[in-house]
Design a protein around this motif. Structure first.
Motif, PDB file in Angstrom:
ATOM      1  N   GLN A 147      93.867 123.925 111.610  1.00  0.00           N
ATOM      2  CA  GLN A 147      95.202 123.575 112.056  1.00  0.00           C
ATOM      3  C   GLN A 147      95.140 122.885 113.420  1.00  0.00           C
ATOM      4  O   GLN A 147      94.319 123.236 114.269  1.00  0.00           O
ATOM      5  CB  GLN A 147      96.080 124.832 112.157  1.00  0.00           C
ATOM      6  CG  GLN A 147      96.262 125.579 110.846  1.00  0.00           C
ATOM      7  CD  GLN A 147      97.089 124.804 109.843  1.00  0.00           C
ATOM      8  OE1 GLN A 147      98.017 124.092 110.222  1.00  0.00           O
ATOM      9  NE2 GLN A 147      96.757 124.924 108.569  1.00  0.00           N
ATOM     10  N   THR A 176      95.295 113.300 107.210  1.00  0.00           N
ATOM     11  CA  THR A 176      95.915 114.622 107.096  1.00  0.00           C
ATOM     12  C   THR A 176      96.479 115.130 108.416  1.00  0.00           C
ATOM     13  O   THR A 176      97.227 116.114 108.430  1.00  0.00           O
ATOM     14  CB  THR A 176      94.910 115.656 106.552  1.00  0.00           C
ATOM     15  OG1 THR A 176      93.743 115.657 107.384  1.00  0.00           O
ATOM     16  CG2 THR A 176      94.517 115.316 105.124  1.00  0.00           C
ATOM     17  N   LYS A 192      98.796 113.919 109.837  1.00  0.00           N
ATOM     18  CA  LYS A 192     100.253 113.804 109.717  1.00  0.00           C
ATOM     19  C   LYS A 192     100.872 115.065 109.125  1.00  0.00           C
ATOM     20  O   LYS A 192     102.058 115.330 109.299  1.00  0.00           O
ATOM     21  CB  LYS A 192     100.619 112.598 108.855  1.00  0.00           C
ATOM     22  CG  LYS A 192     100.164 111.268 109.445  1.00  0.00           C
ATOM     23  CD  LYS A 192     100.778 110.073 108.753  1.00  0.00           C
ATOM     24  CE  LYS A 192     100.194 109.816 107.394  1.00  0.00           C
ATOM     25  NZ  LYS A 192     100.952 110.313 106.270  1.00  0.00           N
ATOM     26  N   GLN A 193     100.039 115.860 108.418  1.00  0.00           N
ATOM     27  CA  GLN A 193     100.518 117.131 107.853  1.00  0.00           C
ATOM     28  C   GLN A 193     100.166 118.331 108.742  1.00  0.00           C
ATOM     29  O   GLN A 193     100.427 119.465 108.384  1.00  0.00           O
ATOM     30  CB  GLN A 193      99.912 117.341 106.463  1.00  0.00           C
ATOM     31  CG  GLN A 193     100.554 116.508 105.358  1.00  0.00           C
ATOM     32  CD  GLN A 193     100.105 115.060 105.400  1.00  0.00           C
ATOM     33  OE1 GLN A 193      98.913 114.776 105.435  1.00  0.00           O
ATOM     34  NE2 GLN A 193     101.063 114.149 105.392  1.00  0.00           N
ATOM     35  N   THR A 239      91.496 112.000 102.988  1.00  0.00           N
ATOM     36  CA  THR A 239      91.775 113.370 103.428  1.00  0.00           C
ATOM     37  C   THR A 239      91.196 113.647 104.808  1.00  0.00           C
ATOM     38  O   THR A 239      91.600 114.597 105.474  1.00  0.00           O
ATOM     39  CB  THR A 239      91.208 114.397 102.432  1.00  0.00           C
ATOM     40  OG1 THR A 239      89.772 114.263 102.381  1.00  0.00           O
ATOM     41  CG2 THR A 239      91.780 114.188 101.053  1.00  0.00           C
TER      42      THR A 239
END
Length: 353
Positions: A316, A271, A273-274, A267
Protein backbone atom coordinates in the motif's frame (compact mmCIF):
# COMPACT_ATOMS: atom_id res chain seq x y z
CA UNK A 1 7.98 -0.62 -69.88
CA UNK A 2 9.30 -2.14 -66.66
CA UNK A 3 10.92 1.15 -65.65
CA UNK A 4 7.71 3.03 -66.36
CA UNK A 5 5.74 0.59 -64.23
CA UNK A 6 8.27 0.97 -61.39
CA UNK A 7 8.02 4.76 -61.53
CA UNK A 8 4.25 4.58 -61.42
CA UNK A 9 4.32 2.29 -58.39
CA UNK A 10 6.85 4.51 -56.64
CA UNK A 11 4.74 7.59 -57.34
CA UNK A 12 1.68 5.91 -55.84
CA UNK A 13 3.68 4.90 -52.76
CA UNK A 14 5.01 8.44 -52.29
CA UNK A 15 1.54 9.91 -52.54
CA UNK A 16 0.19 7.38 -50.03
CA UNK A 17 2.94 8.28 -47.54
CA UNK A 18 2.12 11.96 -48.01
CA UNK A 19 -1.55 11.22 -47.45
CA UNK A 20 -0.80 9.51 -44.15
CA UNK A 21 1.49 12.27 -42.90
CA UNK A 22 -1.04 15.00 -43.61
CA UNK A 23 -3.90 12.91 -42.23
CA UNK A 24 -2.19 12.08 -38.94
CA UNK A 25 -0.79 15.54 -38.29
CA UNK A 26 -3.65 17.66 -39.54
CA UNK A 27 -5.62 17.52 -36.28
CA UNK A 28 -8.57 15.33 -37.31
CA UNK A 29 -7.10 11.80 -37.19
CA UNK A 30 -8.98 9.22 -35.16
CA UNK A 31 -7.67 6.25 -33.25
CA UNK A 32 -8.89 4.05 -36.11
CA UNK A 33 -6.76 6.12 -38.50
CA UNK A 34 -3.67 5.47 -36.37
CA UNK A 35 -4.36 1.74 -36.28
CA UNK A 36 -4.89 1.64 -40.06
CA UNK A 37 -1.69 3.62 -40.52
CA UNK A 38 0.26 1.17 -38.36
CA UNK A 39 -1.04 -1.76 -40.43
CA UNK A 40 -0.03 -0.01 -43.65
CA UNK A 41 3.38 0.89 -42.26
CA UNK A 42 4.17 -2.66 -41.21
CA UNK A 43 2.85 -4.30 -44.39
CA UNK A 44 6.04 -3.73 -46.42
CA UNK A 45 9.49 -2.29 -45.66
CA UNK A 46 9.03 0.10 -48.61
CA UNK A 47 6.05 1.69 -46.84
CA UNK A 48 8.15 2.47 -43.79
CA UNK A 49 10.98 3.84 -45.96
CA UNK A 50 8.62 6.12 -47.86
CA UNK A 51 7.04 7.47 -44.70
CA UNK A 52 10.42 8.05 -43.06
CA UNK A 53 11.45 10.22 -46.02
CA UNK A 54 8.36 12.35 -45.57
CA UNK A 55 8.70 12.61 -41.79
CA UNK A 56 12.37 13.56 -41.96
CA UNK A 57 11.89 16.04 -44.78
CA UNK A 58 9.04 17.77 -43.00
CA UNK A 59 11.41 19.40 -40.53
CA UNK A 60 14.19 20.17 -43.00
CA UNK A 61 12.43 21.81 -45.92
CA UNK A 62 12.77 25.41 -47.13
CA UNK A 63 10.10 27.41 -48.90
CA UNK A 64 9.44 26.75 -52.57
CA UNK A 65 6.53 28.90 -53.84
CA UNK A 66 8.70 30.53 -56.51
CA UNK A 67 9.88 27.18 -57.85
CA UNK A 68 6.51 25.46 -57.95
CA UNK A 69 4.24 28.46 -58.51
CA UNK A 70 1.56 26.88 -56.36
CA UNK A 71 -1.14 29.18 -55.07
CA UNK A 72 -2.93 28.54 -51.81
CA UNK A 73 -6.33 29.05 -53.38
CA UNK A 74 -9.46 27.03 -52.83
CA UNK A 75 -8.36 24.84 -55.73
CA UNK A 76 -5.41 23.56 -53.71
CA UNK A 77 -6.59 23.85 -50.13
CA UNK A 78 -9.94 23.02 -48.61
CA UNK A 79 -10.32 23.32 -44.83
CA UNK A 80 -6.67 22.50 -44.27
CA UNK A 81 -6.67 19.25 -46.25
CA UNK A 82 -4.56 18.48 -49.31
CA UNK A 83 -6.78 18.29 -52.41
CA UNK A 84 -4.19 17.60 -55.13
CA UNK A 85 -0.45 17.18 -54.71
CA UNK A 86 1.54 18.38 -57.77
CA UNK A 87 4.02 15.49 -57.72
CA UNK A 88 5.15 15.78 -61.34
CA UNK A 89 5.68 19.53 -61.07
CA UNK A 90 7.60 19.00 -57.85
CA UNK A 91 9.98 16.51 -59.50
CA UNK A 92 10.63 18.92 -62.36
CA UNK A 93 11.32 21.77 -59.95
CA UNK A 94 13.78 19.67 -57.93
CA UNK A 95 15.61 18.59 -61.09
CA UNK A 96 15.84 22.18 -62.35
CA UNK A 97 16.83 23.82 -59.05
CA UNK A 98 18.11 21.19 -56.58
CA UNK A 99 19.81 23.81 -54.43
CA UNK A 100 16.42 25.35 -53.65
CA UNK A 101 15.32 22.16 -51.89
CA UNK A 102 18.38 21.26 -49.84
CA UNK A 103 19.50 18.95 -52.65
CA UNK A 104 16.81 16.35 -52.15
CA UNK A 105 13.35 15.31 -53.22
CA UNK A 106 12.35 14.68 -49.61
CA UNK A 107 12.95 18.29 -48.63
CA UNK A 108 10.81 19.42 -51.53
CA UNK A 109 7.99 17.14 -50.41
CA UNK A 110 8.00 18.69 -46.97
CA UNK A 111 8.12 22.26 -48.24
CA UNK A 112 5.16 21.63 -50.52
CA UNK A 113 3.25 19.99 -47.69
CA UNK A 114 3.89 23.01 -45.50
CA UNK A 115 2.48 25.24 -48.22
CA UNK A 116 -0.58 23.16 -48.93
CA UNK A 117 -1.58 22.56 -45.32
CA UNK A 118 -0.67 26.06 -44.12
CA UNK A 119 -4.19 26.70 -42.72
CA UNK A 120 -3.60 23.90 -40.21
CA UNK A 121 -0.21 25.05 -38.97
CA UNK A 122 -0.12 28.81 -39.48
CA UNK A 123 -3.08 29.83 -37.32
CA UNK A 124 -2.29 32.53 -34.81
CA UNK A 125 -2.14 31.44 -31.19
CA UNK A 126 -3.33 33.69 -28.44
CA UNK A 127 -0.62 34.36 -25.85
CA UNK A 128 -1.63 32.61 -22.64
CA UNK A 129 -0.12 32.10 -19.23
CA UNK A 130 0.15 28.44 -18.22
CA UNK A 131 -2.01 26.93 -15.50
CA UNK A 132 0.01 25.08 -12.87
CA UNK A 133 -1.14 21.92 -11.07
CA UNK A 134 0.92 20.12 -8.41
CA UNK A 135 0.83 17.46 -5.71
CA UNK A 136 2.79 17.07 -2.48
CA UNK A 137 4.67 13.94 -1.41
CA UNK A 138 2.11 11.17 -0.91
CA UNK A 139 -0.68 13.09 -2.62
CA UNK A 140 -2.51 12.12 -5.81
CA UNK A 141 -4.87 14.33 -7.77
CA UNK A 142 -7.12 14.00 -10.82
CA UNK A 143 -7.28 17.08 -13.04
CA UNK A 144 -10.05 17.50 -15.61
CA UNK A 145 -8.88 19.82 -18.37
CA UNK A 146 -11.09 22.21 -20.33
CA UNK A 147 -11.25 19.80 -23.28
CA UNK A 148 -12.50 16.91 -21.12
CA UNK A 149 -9.14 15.13 -20.94
CA UNK A 150 -8.01 13.99 -17.51
CA UNK A 151 -4.54 14.02 -16.00
CA UNK A 152 -3.89 11.98 -12.86
CA UNK A 153 -0.93 13.37 -10.93
CA UNK A 154 1.13 10.97 -8.87
CA UNK A 155 3.11 11.88 -5.76
CA UNK A 156 5.32 15.01 -5.81
CA UNK A 157 4.33 15.98 -9.36
CA UNK A 158 3.99 19.30 -11.16
CA UNK A 159 2.60 20.14 -14.60
CA UNK A 160 1.86 23.32 -16.53
CA UNK A 161 -0.99 23.47 -19.04
CA UNK A 162 -1.58 25.77 -21.99
CA UNK A 163 -4.61 25.37 -24.23
CA UNK A 164 -5.27 27.67 -27.16
CA UNK A 165 -7.13 27.57 -30.46
CA UNK A 166 -4.76 25.20 -32.22
CA UNK A 167 -3.02 23.08 -29.58
CA UNK A 168 -3.05 21.57 -26.11
CA UNK A 169 0.38 21.60 -24.48
CA UNK A 170 1.42 20.02 -21.20
CA UNK A 171 4.82 20.41 -19.55
CA UNK A 172 5.57 17.67 -17.02
CA UNK A 173 8.03 19.50 -14.80
CA UNK A 174 8.60 16.71 -12.26
CA UNK A 175 7.09 13.47 -11.07
CA UNK A 176 4.66 11.20 -12.91
CA UNK A 177 1.30 11.68 -14.61
CA UNK A 178 -1.27 9.49 -16.36
CA UNK A 179 -3.04 11.03 -19.35
CA UNK A 180 -6.50 10.06 -20.63
CA UNK A 181 -6.88 12.23 -23.73
CA UNK A 182 -10.12 13.33 -25.37
CA UNK A 183 -10.05 13.33 -29.16
CA UNK A 184 -10.29 16.69 -30.90
CA UNK A 185 -10.18 17.33 -34.64
CA UNK A 186 -8.66 20.80 -34.49
CA UNK A 187 -6.08 20.66 -31.70
CA UNK A 188 -3.07 18.44 -31.13
CA UNK A 189 -2.17 17.19 -27.64
CA UNK A 190 1.53 17.18 -26.74
CA UNK A 191 3.44 16.53 -23.54
CA UNK A 192 6.95 17.88 -22.92
CA UNK A 193 8.74 15.67 -20.42
CA UNK A 194 12.36 16.30 -19.57
CA UNK A 195 14.12 15.66 -22.88
CA UNK A 196 11.15 14.17 -24.76
CA UNK A 197 8.10 15.38 -26.64
CA UNK A 198 5.10 13.04 -26.72
CA UNK A 199 2.36 13.59 -29.32
CA UNK A 200 -0.95 11.88 -28.65
CA UNK A 201 -4.25 11.25 -30.40
CA UNK A 202 -7.20 10.03 -28.28
CA UNK A 203 -5.36 7.55 -26.07
CA UNK A 204 -4.08 6.76 -22.57
CA UNK A 205 -0.47 6.77 -21.43
CA UNK A 206 1.79 7.26 -18.41
CA UNK A 207 4.85 9.52 -18.30
CA UNK A 208 7.42 9.36 -15.51
CA UNK A 209 10.47 11.53 -14.95
CA UNK A 210 13.44 9.98 -13.19
CA UNK A 211 16.73 11.64 -12.32
CA UNK A 212 18.41 10.55 -15.56
CA UNK A 213 15.65 9.11 -17.71
CA UNK A 214 12.09 9.50 -18.98
CA UNK A 215 9.60 6.63 -19.33
CA UNK A 216 6.52 6.70 -21.57
CA UNK A 217 4.11 3.74 -21.21
CA UNK A 218 1.07 3.38 -23.50
CA UNK A 219 -1.95 1.56 -22.10
CA UNK A 220 -4.32 2.31 -25.00
CA UNK A 221 -3.99 3.77 -28.51
CA UNK A 222 -0.85 5.20 -30.12
CA UNK A 223 1.59 8.01 -29.34
CA UNK A 224 4.67 9.40 -31.08
CA UNK A 225 7.82 10.10 -29.05
CA UNK A 226 10.90 12.06 -30.08
CA UNK A 227 13.78 13.86 -28.35
CA UNK A 228 12.99 17.50 -27.61
CA UNK A 229 16.06 18.78 -29.50
CA UNK A 230 14.89 17.01 -32.63
CA UNK A 231 11.29 18.15 -32.19
CA UNK A 232 12.49 21.75 -32.03
CA UNK A 233 14.70 21.38 -35.11
CA UNK A 234 17.99 21.32 -33.21
CA UNK A 235 19.22 17.84 -34.09
CA UNK A 236 21.63 17.38 -37.00
CA UNK A 237 20.86 13.75 -37.84
CA UNK A 238 17.12 13.58 -37.47
CA UNK A 239 15.25 10.32 -37.13
CA UNK A 240 11.53 9.60 -37.47
CA UNK A 241 9.56 9.88 -34.26
CA UNK A 242 9.18 6.56 -32.42
CA UNK A 243 5.62 5.23 -32.56
CA UNK A 244 4.32 3.39 -29.49
CA UNK A 245 1.22 1.21 -29.39
CA UNK A 246 -0.65 -0.32 -26.48
CA UNK A 247 1.65 -2.38 -24.26
CA UNK A 248 4.85 -0.63 -25.34
CA UNK A 249 7.14 1.54 -23.24
CA UNK A 250 9.81 4.02 -24.38
CA UNK A 251 12.87 4.75 -22.26
CA UNK A 252 15.07 7.75 -23.02
CA UNK A 253 18.20 8.70 -21.10
CA UNK A 254 19.00 12.40 -21.01
CA UNK A 255 22.57 11.89 -22.22
CA UNK A 256 21.56 9.78 -25.22
CA UNK A 257 19.90 10.39 -28.57
CA UNK A 258 18.45 6.87 -28.66
CA UNK A 259 14.98 5.83 -27.54
CA UNK A 260 14.58 2.21 -26.43
CA UNK A 261 11.20 0.52 -26.91
CA UNK A 262 10.18 -2.52 -24.89
CA UNK A 263 7.03 -4.27 -23.63
CA UNK A 264 5.92 -3.48 -20.09
CA UNK A 265 3.72 -4.91 -17.36
CA UNK A 266 0.88 -2.45 -16.75
CA UNK A 267 0.35 -3.84 -13.25
CA UNK A 268 3.78 -2.53 -12.31
CA UNK A 269 3.32 0.86 -13.94
CA UNK A 270 -0.20 2.17 -13.34
CA UNK A 271 -1.49 0.54 -10.14
CA UNK A 272 -0.35 3.59 -8.19
CA UNK A 273 -3.64 5.12 -9.32
CA UNK A 274 -5.43 2.50 -7.19
CA UNK A 275 -3.23 3.18 -4.14
CA UNK A 276 -0.77 0.28 -4.25
CA UNK A 277 2.40 -0.91 -5.97
CA UNK A 278 3.05 -4.38 -7.39
CA UNK A 279 6.52 -5.89 -7.20
CA UNK A 280 7.63 -9.06 -8.97
CA UNK A 281 11.00 -10.38 -7.86
CA UNK A 282 12.41 -6.86 -7.50
CA UNK A 283 15.54 -5.99 -5.53
CA UNK A 284 14.84 -4.61 -2.06
CA UNK A 285 16.87 -1.52 -2.94
CA UNK A 286 14.41 -0.77 -5.75
CA UNK A 287 11.42 -1.42 -3.48
CA UNK A 288 12.70 1.02 -0.85
CA UNK A 289 13.41 3.65 -3.50
CA UNK A 290 9.85 3.34 -4.84
CA UNK A 291 8.26 3.56 -1.39
CA UNK A 292 10.28 6.67 -0.58
CA UNK A 293 8.50 8.50 -3.39
CA UNK A 294 5.24 8.32 -1.44
CA UNK A 295 6.19 8.99 2.17
CA UNK A 296 7.83 11.97 3.87
CA UNK A 297 9.64 9.74 6.37
CA UNK A 298 12.43 8.05 4.40
CA UNK A 299 13.30 4.36 4.55
CA UNK A 300 16.88 3.09 4.51
CA UNK A 301 18.69 -0.25 4.72
CA UNK A 302 21.01 -1.04 7.63
CA UNK A 303 23.39 -3.09 5.45
CA UNK A 304 24.25 -2.46 1.82
CA UNK A 305 24.00 -6.16 0.90
CA UNK A 306 20.31 -6.08 1.86
CA UNK A 307 19.62 -4.17 -1.37
CA UNK A 308 20.03 -7.39 -3.36
CA UNK A 309 17.32 -9.28 -1.47
CA UNK A 310 14.40 -10.10 -3.77
CA UNK A 311 10.81 -9.16 -3.00
CA UNK A 312 7.48 -10.03 -4.61
CA UNK A 313 4.20 -8.68 -3.31
CA UNK A 314 1.72 -5.81 -3.15
CA UNK A 315 2.38 -2.81 -0.90
CA UNK A 316 0.00 0.00 0.00
CA UNK A 317 1.18 3.55 -0.70
CA UNK A 318 -1.51 5.31 1.31
CA UNK A 319 -0.38 3.98 4.71
CA UNK A 320 3.33 3.72 5.50
CA UNK A 321 2.86 1.65 8.65
CA UNK A 322 0.84 -0.95 6.73
CA UNK A 323 3.39 -1.02 3.90
CA UNK A 324 6.16 -1.61 6.45
CA UNK A 325 4.23 -4.41 8.19
CA UNK A 326 3.69 -6.25 4.91
CA UNK A 327 7.24 -5.74 3.68
CA UNK A 328 8.97 -6.76 6.91
CA UNK A 329 6.72 -9.78 7.42
CA UNK A 330 7.38 -11.15 3.93
CA UNK A 331 11.16 -10.66 4.14
CA UNK A 332 11.60 -11.26 7.90
CA UNK A 333 12.97 -7.78 8.56
CA UNK A 334 12.88 -5.60 11.66
CA UNK A 335 12.24 -1.85 11.87
CA UNK A 336 14.12 0.83 13.81
CA UNK A 337 12.46 4.25 13.88
CA UNK A 338 14.18 7.54 14.68
CA UNK A 339 13.20 11.19 14.42
CA UNK A 340 14.75 11.44 10.95
CA UNK A 341 13.79 8.15 9.31
CA UNK A 342 13.15 4.43 9.39
CA UNK A 343 15.89 1.81 9.06
CA UNK A 344 15.24 -1.77 7.96
CA UNK A 345 17.38 -4.53 9.51
CA UNK A 346 17.66 -8.20 8.77
CA UNK A 347 16.28 -10.40 11.54
CA UNK A 348 19.46 -12.26 12.53
CA UNK A 349 17.49 -15.03 14.19
CA UNK A 350 15.88 -15.89 10.87
CA UNK A 351 18.70 -15.18 8.41
CA UNK A 352 21.32 -17.01 10.50
CA UNK A 353 19.42 -20.29 10.30
Amino acid sequence: MENKSHNSAQRALEEKALHWHVRLHGGDATEADWLDFTSWLEAKPAHNDAYDVVALAWDDADDLPSALHIETSNENVQQGNVVAFPMDRLRKAVAAKPWAFGGGFGAAIAATLMLLVAPVYMAQNDAMDPTIYATAVGEQRIITLADGSTVTLNTDTSISVIMDKTSRRIDLQKGEAYFDVSHEKARSFTVAANSLRITDIGTRFDVRLNAESTLVSVTDGIVEVEPMAQANGGAKNKKPAVRLIEGQQAIHFSNSAEITVQPFDSTQVTTWKQGYLVFKNNDLGHVVSELNRYFSTPLSLAQTDMASLHFSGILQITDQDRALRDLTALLSLTVAKTDTGITLHQDDRVHSE
